[in-house]
Every structure is written in structure tokens, then in C-alpha cells.
Design a protein around this motif. Sequence first.
Motif, PDB file in Angstrom:
ATOM      1  N   THR A 246     -58.625 -47.478  14.669  1.00  0.00           N
ATOM      2  CA  THR A 246     -59.248 -47.486  13.345  1.00  0.00           C
ATOM      3  C   THR A 246     -60.338 -46.428  13.266  1.00  0.00           C
ATOM      4  OG1 THR A 246     -58.818 -49.854  13.065  1.00  0.00           O
ATOM      5  CG2 THR A 246     -60.517 -48.888  11.690  1.00  0.00           C
ATOM      6  N   THR A 266     -61.014 -46.177   5.318  1.00  0.00           N
ATOM      7  CA  THR A 266     -60.613 -46.448   6.694  1.00  0.00           C
ATOM      8  C   THR A 266     -59.150 -46.074   6.884  1.00  0.00           C
ATOM      9  OG1 THR A 266     -62.225 -48.214   7.124  1.00  0.00           O
ATOM     10  CG2 THR A 266     -60.198 -48.280   8.393  1.00  0.00           C
ATOM     11  N   ILE A 268     -55.982 -46.621   9.612  1.00  0.00           N
ATOM     12  CA  ILE A 268     -55.534 -47.427  10.742  1.00  0.00           C
ATOM     13  C   ILE A 268     -54.208 -46.882  11.245  1.00  0.00           C
ATOM     14  CG2 ILE A 268     -54.859 -49.706  11.555  1.00  0.00           C
ATOM     15  CD1 ILE A 268     -56.624 -50.952   9.488  1.00  0.00           C
TER      16      ILE A 268
END
Length: 364
Positions: A246, A266, A268
Motif C-alpha cells: 500500500t 492510496t 494497493i
Amino acid sequence: MKNVYRGLLMGTSLLLTLPALAGNDQKRGQAGATELTINPWARSSGWANANSAGIRGVESINANVGGLAYVRGTEVVFSSTRWLQGTDIGINAVGIGQQLGKSGGVLGLSIVSWSLGEFFQTTEELPDATTTFRPTMLNAALSYSKIFSNTISGGINVRMISTSLPGVSAQGISVDGAVQYQTHLGGANADAKNFKVGVTLRNVGPEMRYSGDGLSYRGTLLGGARDLNRAVEGKSQTFEIPTMLTIGLQYDLAVADDHRVTGAATFISNSFSNDQYQGGVEYAYMEKFMVRGGYDFMKNTNYGQRSRAHTGLTAGATVEVPFGKAGEEADATDTKQHRFGIDYSFRASNPWNGTHSLGVRLVL
């Protein structure tokens, strides 16, 4: 100014690495213990988990344990989730963070349990049996996090994983490591650390395997003077846990006195599924009332092609007030004051009626 350049360089470098971090199509769907990818907390799920770079407190145990280091005193959080309303699945999570002296770091503990409802238990001999059972899924994480400088914090999780069915169970262990970096980047308040970067490596651990009496059966060995009946123990296939990398960025903008707007993103990289791109925005008034929204994007969002029920949209709100003598005397942004908060989040889905989470937070 040096911190500004360092923050920009770190953020740019991380963004440039994103094209090289692609989900593994060949291993898609082959992981077990996928409950480790679920966020059980009400506050951070309200903006699609996008705030991994700037998350603070007990909820950071799930997203970026480096944020646990900013707990002052004691923080206790409880969250209850109705997962995909209509499926009879519930998630309960409780966590505590305790500061260990002024410079000793923060110790955290979180326990997450899943209630999956009742299932009919049938066998080859009794295919129409009406006996029911309830599967159990439980994760418990022990965490430690510390502030290493005025710009860097980091931490580690050690998580126990347990899943059981009648006669069969699997246990495992996983480790998370995370770091957060913060610095000043623009804005009138030169002391404010308003730009944040976070990196987390989650769910690193050995393979798991189901075992137990439920895998045993009676077998007949042929040959010799007579046939022999013996108990034969079957062996299940091992499976890996869903490792994730992440990378998050966050920027806090003070638009006026007592008003804050925060944008966060973010990325991932999933080892066993498509990659995720999460973005969100939060508005706060006096750090007592907050509303937020976000979107969690994963490849193949069209109905019939998606690998999950959630469609990506999220929303949430928080009411948090100071209390007691410390709360009355402290400033609204003082992290040392006693506070009580209620969090709510909604995650849209198709089918079913979305996921609803309600949380309670107590800071002492």
C-alpha cells in the motif's frame, strides 16, 4: 524548505513506481484468509480507505500501523459492521492503543471477529439433515509503533489468524510493516505537517492449511486373507495469504479558521487480485464534526465482470466532542484532550444493500 523537497521527491518517486506494481492475473483467486483485506473500522472506510498516509490512532492498525504512534494516553475503538446488508454477515472489531511513556512508543491490540450466520450441516449419510453450524473467523493483532523524528513514524503488526468449521480449522500468522512521513508543504501555518506519505507491506506470512477430524474417513484396504477397515486422514492443500503493498499520499488544507479539507489517495498492489486505486475527501469543522466520501476503483467494474459486490462509492461522518476537565480546558485540535466520538460509514454494493459500519471512539 529541505523537508518540502524531500516530501515532493518521495511522493514523486512512489508515483513513478506504480506502473511496475501490477496485480498478478495468474494467481487471482488463489489466496485464502481474504478477510485480511477487509477494513472493519467505521471512520477510515467512509472515505474508501484512501487515508493510509495520514491515518491516526487505533484504526491505523489495519491500514498503516505507523499512525498508531500518534496515540496520546489511551484510545479505545469499537466498530460493528453489517457486511453486505441482507447476507446476515456481521463484523465486530475492538482495538486499544496505549502510550508507553513520552518517548516509548505505543502498544496496540485489535481483535476482529466475523459472524457468517448459520449453515446446514449435511453428510453423505445424512444429506437431508437439519443440524446447523456457525463458522468462526477471528483475527488478533499485537502492534507496536513509534515516532522516530518530527517527520517519520513506523510500526509493526503481528497478527494471529484463525478460521474453523466443524471438525476442520486453520491457523496462521502474518506480519505488517509500515512507515509514515509528514512535512510542511505550503499553507500559512509553517508548523503544520500538512503533507503525508505512507507505505505499508501487509499480510506477509507462511502458507496455511486446514486440518482436523473432518478430513478423516473410513477406508477399506483390500488384499490378503481379509479386508481391513482403517481410518484414513485426508490432507488439504496449502494456501497463501493475500499479501498487499500500500502506498498513500495525503494533503491537509486549512481553508479558514476551524475549517479543514483533506484530500487523500492510496494505491494497493494486490498479490492475488486486481490492483486498487482509492481516493477520498474529508471536511472537518473544529475537528468535532467531519464528513467524508471516497471511491475505491478496481479493474472490471461492470456488473457481471466484477470480482466483488462493492461498487466503489463510500461515504461517512463523525461527531467527536471533548469531555471532562481536560476536554473543557483543551483546544479543539489538542490531541491530549479527552474525547468521545461516533463514526458511521456506508459502502455501496450491487447486489445487496451496501455495507454499514457504526463505531465508537474513546480517547483518555
